[in-house]
Design a protein around this motif. Sequence first.
Motif: not given
Length: 189
Positions: A68-71, A131-132, A134-140
Motif C-alpha cells: 500500500h505504501y509503495s503504490i 494508514f489507520d 485499514n483506512t487511508y488517511k491524509h497526513g498533516s
Amino acid sequence: MSYIYEFDIAAIVILVAIIISFLIKKTVETRLIKTFSFLVWDSLFCCLFDILAILTSDNFDLFPIWVHYSINICFFITFLFIPLIFLNCVLYLTNNDSRITLKNKLLKAIPFSLGVILILSTPFSKLIFYFDGNTYKHGSLFFCLFLIAILYVIDFFIQTIKNRKTISHIQLFSIMIYSLVPVIAQIIQ
C-alpha cells in the motif's frame, strides 16, 4: 471513502491515443518532443498508480502494508512530476530554457525535491499519508503536494504569458487548456 477513478480511466484512454499517435507519426526527436513524451508517460503511470492505489485500498487486507505504501508513494511522485515536466515543456516551447541560469534551474527543482523527500519519508513520518487500521488517511502536510504543484502552475503561467510572442495562438490555447483542465478536474474530484 469512495474514490472516483473514472477520470483516470478517461485520461488513460486519451494518453494511450497520444502515445499511439506519437508512434505512428515518428516525429523528430527534439528536447520539447522528448519532454512532452516523458510528460505523457508520467501522466499514464500516475493514472495507473492512482487506480491501483484505489483498488488495493478497497481490498486492504489482501496486501501487506508495504505494498500500500509503495503504490501510493509511486502515485504521489508521478503526480508531483507532472507540473515540473510541463514547466520544462513550456520553457522548451518558448526557447526560454537557454536563458535560465543553473541557479534558477536548481531553484525550480527545490519544491519538487522537498516534495519527494516528504513522500519518501511518509512511511515513517506519516506527513503526507498513512494508514489507520485499514483506512487511508491524509497526513498533516498532504496539502504541501498541492502547494508545490500550484507553484509550478503559477511559474508556467508566468513563463507562458511572459513569452507569449514566441508561441503560436494554437500552442498558447493548448497550454492554457492543458493547464486549466487538471485544476478544474481536481476541484470536481
